[in-house]
Design a protein around this motif. Structure first.
Motif, short mmCIF file in Angstrom:
data_model
loop_
_atom_site.label_atom_id
_atom_site.label_comp_id
_atom_site.label_asym_id
_atom_site.label_seq_id
_atom_site.Cartn_x
_atom_site.Cartn_y
_atom_site.Cartn_z
N VAL A 15 1.27 -1.72 0.23
CA VAL A 15 0.30 0.09 -0.02
C VAL A 15 1.15 1.11 0.12
CG1 VAL A 15 -1.72 1.07 0.58
CG2 VAL A 15 -1.60 -0.96 1.22
N ILE A 16 1.11 2.06 -0.97
CA ILE A 16 1.74 2.85 -0.76
C ILE A 16 0.47 4.63 -1.29
CG2 ILE A 16 3.13 4.44 -2.62
CD1 ILE A 16 4.47 1.45 -2.78
N PHE A 17 0.59 5.11 -0.91
CA PHE A 17 0.52 6.48 -0.41
C PHE A 17 0.95 7.40 -1.15
CE2 PHE A 17 -1.97 4.24 2.83
CZ PHE A 17 -3.17 4.37 1.95
N GLU A 18 0.56 8.08 -2.43
CA GLU A 18 1.71 9.06 -3.22
C GLU A 18 1.44 10.44 -1.67
OE1 GLU A 18 0.46 10.47 -6.43
OE2 GLU A 18 0.06 8.57 -7.21
N GLN A 19 2.64 10.68 -1.74
CA GLN A 19 2.56 12.15 -0.53
C GLN A 19 2.37 13.15 -1.98
OE1 GLN A 19 4.35 11.83 2.13
NE2 GLN A 19 5.15 9.90 1.28
N GLY A 20 1.81 14.02 -0.72
CA GLY A 20 0.93 15.24 -1.01
C GLY A 20 -0.49 14.99 -1.18
N ASN A 21 -1.07 13.96 -0.46
CA ASN A 21 -2.10 13.64 -0.31
C ASN A 21 -2.88 14.13 0.94
OD1 ASN A 21 -2.93 11.20 0.90
ND2 ASN A 21 -3.03 10.13 -0.14
N ALA A 22 -4.28 13.89 1.18
CA ALA A 22 -4.71 14.64 2.32
C ALA A 22 -4.93 13.62 3.78
CB ALA A 22 -6.00 15.70 1.91
N LEU A 23 -5.26 12.16 3.61
CA LEU A 23 -5.43 11.44 4.10
C LEU A 23 -4.36 11.89 5.52
CD1 LEU A 23 -6.44 8.89 5.07
CD2 LEU A 23 -4.47 7.99 4.33
N THR A 24 -5.43 11.12 6.85
CA THR A 24 -5.22 12.35 8.02
C THR A 24 -5.21 10.60 8.76
OG1 THR A 24 -7.26 13.14 8.62
CG2 THR A 24 -5.12 14.51 7.96
N HIS A 25 -6.24 9.98 8.50
CA HIS A 25 -6.90 9.55 9.94
C HIS A 25 -6.85 7.41 8.86
CE1 HIS A 25 -7.94 12.50 11.82
NE2 HIS A 25 -8.31 11.19 12.80
#
Length: 192
Positions: A15-25
């Motif tokens: 699972v790789i989330f791109e930097q700059g997205n707004a995921l907080t929880h």
């Protein structure tokens, strides 16, 4: 990411989330069962963005995670968040993490490094219990609440230290740790 989103997805490997997205929880609560990536037994790598503040209760429990970057923005590791993650060997816990929940890293068989940083205020019951490869335990000065000994069953511990500036707990000459009143024993060294 909501509760149970990927629970039991046994084919999920990374699972790789791109930097700059707004995921907080990741999950909605530190205390409640969120099960976001629970039982994802083939999940090995997780890359989180620098915006994540909360990893909810049971979020990665029983997953195969071996590598995860906990961002500096993280302030809460929920109850059972990484319990039984036997592939996990190292976790960097930064100073923004004020809450490490009950059983957060319980029974992570290969966890050899996970030290709470200055800034941690709460370390929950059995937070690092049965992590037999841990060799060091440290309670920072900022910890105001320990729920019992968070390191029960960590048979590999070679050192257990309490920051001398902690105003809520103290260690005696044999290495036993008590609450500041001296009435509640928190840790008693096996060698004493």
């Amino acid at each position: 990411i909501g509760n149970d989103a990927f629970d039991g997805c046994t084919s999920l490997e990374s699972v790789i989330f791109e930097q700059g997205n707004a995921l907080t929880h990741i999950g909605d609560s530190k205390d409640n069962t969120t099960n976001v990536f629970r039982n994802t037994t083939n999940l090995k790598t997780v890359v989180l963005p620098d915006t994540v503040e909360v990893i909810g209760g049971h979020a990665f429990e029983n997953s195969g995670v071996e590598s995860i970057n906990l961002p500096a923005s993280l302030n809460t590791i929920g109850n059972y968040a990484f319990a039984n993650c036997d592939g996990l060997s190292k976790v960097d816990i930064y100073s923004n993490v004020s809450y490490i929940g009950d059983y957060a890293f319980y029974d992570c068989d290969n966890l050899a490094q996970a030290t709470p940083a200055f800034g941690t205020e709460y370390i929950g019951a059995l937070a690092f219990a049965n992590c037999e490869k841990l060799t060091e335990a440290f309670i920072p000065a900022t910890v105001t609440e320990l729920v019992g000994n968070p390191y029960v069953g960590c048979s590999g511990l070679k050192s257990f230290n309490l920051d001398k500036d902690n105003a809520y707990y103290f260690m005696d000459e044999v290495g036993a740790m008590y609450d500041i009143t001296g009435k509640t024993l928190i840790v008693y060294p096996v060698s004493a």
